[in-house]
Design an enzyme around this catalytic site. Structure first.
Site, PDB file in Angstrom:
ATOM      1  N   ASP A   1      37.488 -39.912  -3.066  1.00 15.01           N
ATOM      2  CA  ASP A   1      36.606 -38.893  -2.487  1.00 15.01           C
ATOM      3  C   ASP A   1      37.354 -38.133  -1.407  1.00 15.01           C
ATOM      4  OD1 ASP A   1      33.692 -37.914  -2.505  1.00 15.01           O
ATOM      5  OD2 ASP A   1      34.176 -38.064  -0.375  1.00 15.01           O
TER       6      ASP A   1
HETATM    7  N1  LIG Z   1      42.954 -28.198  -8.355  1.00 15.82           N
HETATM    8  C1  LIG Z   1      42.640 -28.456  -7.045  1.00 15.82           C
HETATM    9  N2  LIG Z   1      41.482 -29.123  -6.781  1.00 15.82           N
HETATM   10  C2  LIG Z   1      41.223 -29.376  -5.469  1.00 15.82           C
HETATM   11  C3  LIG Z   1      42.036 -28.942  -4.415  1.00 15.82           C
HETATM   12  N3  LIG Z   1      41.467 -29.353  -3.243  1.00 15.82           N
HETATM   13  C4  LIG Z   1      40.341 -30.023  -3.568  1.00 15.82           C
HETATM   14  N4  LIG Z   1      40.206 -30.042  -4.913  1.00 15.82           N
HETATM   15  C5  LIG Z   1      39.137 -30.661  -5.707  1.00 15.82           C
HETATM   16  C6  LIG Z   1      39.526 -32.046  -6.167  1.00 15.82           C
HETATM   17  C7  LIG Z   1      38.185 -32.701  -6.365  1.00 15.82           C
HETATM   18  O1  LIG Z   1      37.730 -32.414  -7.677  1.00 15.82           O
HETATM   19  C8  LIG Z   1      37.301 -31.996  -5.355  1.00 15.82           C
HETATM   20  C9  LIG Z   1      37.016 -32.916  -4.164  1.00 15.82           C
HETATM   21  O2  LIG Z   1      35.673 -33.235  -4.188  1.00 15.82           O
HETATM   22  P1  LIG Z   1      35.151 -34.736  -4.488  1.00 15.82           P
HETATM   23  O3  LIG Z   1      36.076 -35.721  -3.848  1.00 15.82           O
HETATM   24  O4  LIG Z   1      33.721 -34.760  -4.173  1.00 15.82           O
HETATM   25  O5  LIG Z   1      35.395 -34.933  -6.051  1.00 15.82           O
HETATM   26  P2  LIG Z   1      34.561 -34.333  -7.265  1.00 15.82           P
HETATM   27  O6  LIG Z   1      33.108 -34.381  -7.015  1.00 15.82           O
HETATM   28  O7  LIG Z   1      35.139 -32.998  -7.653  1.00 15.82           O
HETATM   29  O8  LIG Z   1      34.969 -35.306  -8.443  1.00 15.82           O
HETATM   30  P3  LIG Z   1      34.638 -36.896  -8.552  1.00 15.82           P
HETATM   31  O9  LIG Z   1      33.731 -37.262  -7.428  1.00 15.82           O
HETATM   32  O10 LIG Z   1      35.993 -37.573  -8.479  1.00 15.82           O
HETATM   33  O11 LIG Z   1      34.010 -37.026  -9.907  1.00 15.82           O
HETATM   34  O12 LIG Z   1      38.009 -30.861  -4.875  1.00 15.82           O
HETATM   35  C10 LIG Z   1      43.235 -28.230  -4.736  1.00 15.82           C
HETATM   36  O13 LIG Z   1      44.005 -27.801  -3.859  1.00 15.82           O
HETATM   37  N5  LIG Z   1      43.497 -28.021  -6.057  1.00 15.82           N
END
Ligand SMILES: Nc1nc2c(ncn2[C@H]2C[C@H](O)[C@@H](COP(=O)(O)OP(=O)(O)OP(=O)(O)O)O2)c(=O)[nH]1
Length: 193
Positions: free
Chosen positions: A69
């Site tokens: 996270d």
């Molecule tokens: N491609 C890319 N993604 C980024 C960057 N900075 C942050 N992110 C994305 C990665 C994660 O998908 C998201 C961070 O948010 P979270 O930790 O809540 O994860 P998310 O809800 O997207 O996926 P998950 O909880 O792992 O199913 O932001 C970046 O520089 N490049």
């Protein structure tokens, strides 16, 4: 070695894990990401990474499960993923001409109850760009699904004046830390397929 599952819906995290070359699969954690406002940002990402890993591990107790996270901290404010373009604009306005921290918690759970976890922080300084340049960046839609509303490996790198820490951490997984946890867990690397 037991199966490895990435408890994530993130394409950025999958791309980073794909590069590592270990056999794994991804599964959505399906947890709510609400934490008490009283906890610190580093405790929040540690807890949420563990919550995601635990949710998938409960479904697959014989597997190794990695959860993560990420949150951004700037000027005492915590930012997550923007809901829409105007929220993304507000986030980026706070980041340009400023230095912010990205904190990522990772949690690796094993079939025998093993727990390996860590929190990794990177610090980023962004150029002070004009409102017009910011609108041009927003038009690229890199803000979608990204904590902090930018992608450091794509056009968003043109905002970046200075980075202290693991660039992969900014993208979503601090791979130097993930490798350390996987090695501690006994994962073999460079296996011939
Ligand atoms: N491609 C890319 N993604 C980024 C960057 N900075 C942050 N992110 C994305 C990665 C994660 O998908 C998201 C961070 O948010 P979270 O930790 O809540 O994860 P998310 O809800 O997207 O996926 P998950 O909880 O792992 O199913 O932001 C970046 O520089 N490049």
């Amino acid at each position: 070695m037991s199966e490895l599952i990435l408890a994530s819906t993130s394409s950025a995290r999958r791309a980073l894990m794909d590069g590592l070359g270990l056999a794994y699969r991804a599964e959505a954690p399906g947890v709510d990401e609400v934490v008490s406002p009283s906890v610190s940002v580093t405790d929040a990402v540690r807890e949420l990474a563990a919550r995601k890993a635990r949710a998938v591990h409960q479904r697959h107790p014989a597997a190794w499960v990695l959860g993560a996270d990420q949150l951004v901290e700037v000027g005492g404010e915590v930012l997550s993923k923007p809901e829409d373009r105007s929220a993304a604009r507000e986030q980026l306005r706070k980041l340009v001409g400023n230095t912010h921290a990205i904190h990522t918690g990772v949690c690796l759970l094993g079939p025998g109850g093993q727990v390996h976890e860590a929190v990794e922080t990177a610090r980023l300084t962004f150029y002070a760009v004009t409102a017009e340049e910011l609108e041009r960046y927003l038009d690229l839609n890199e803000w979608e699904g990204c904590c902090g509303s930018y992608r450091v490996e794509e056009a968003g790198q043109a905002l970046l004046e200075r980075l202290e820490g693991d660039r992969a951490n900014v993208q979503g997984l601090p791979m130097t830390t993930v490798v350390r946890l996987l090695r501690r867990a006994g994962f073999p690397f460079f296996e011939r397929r």
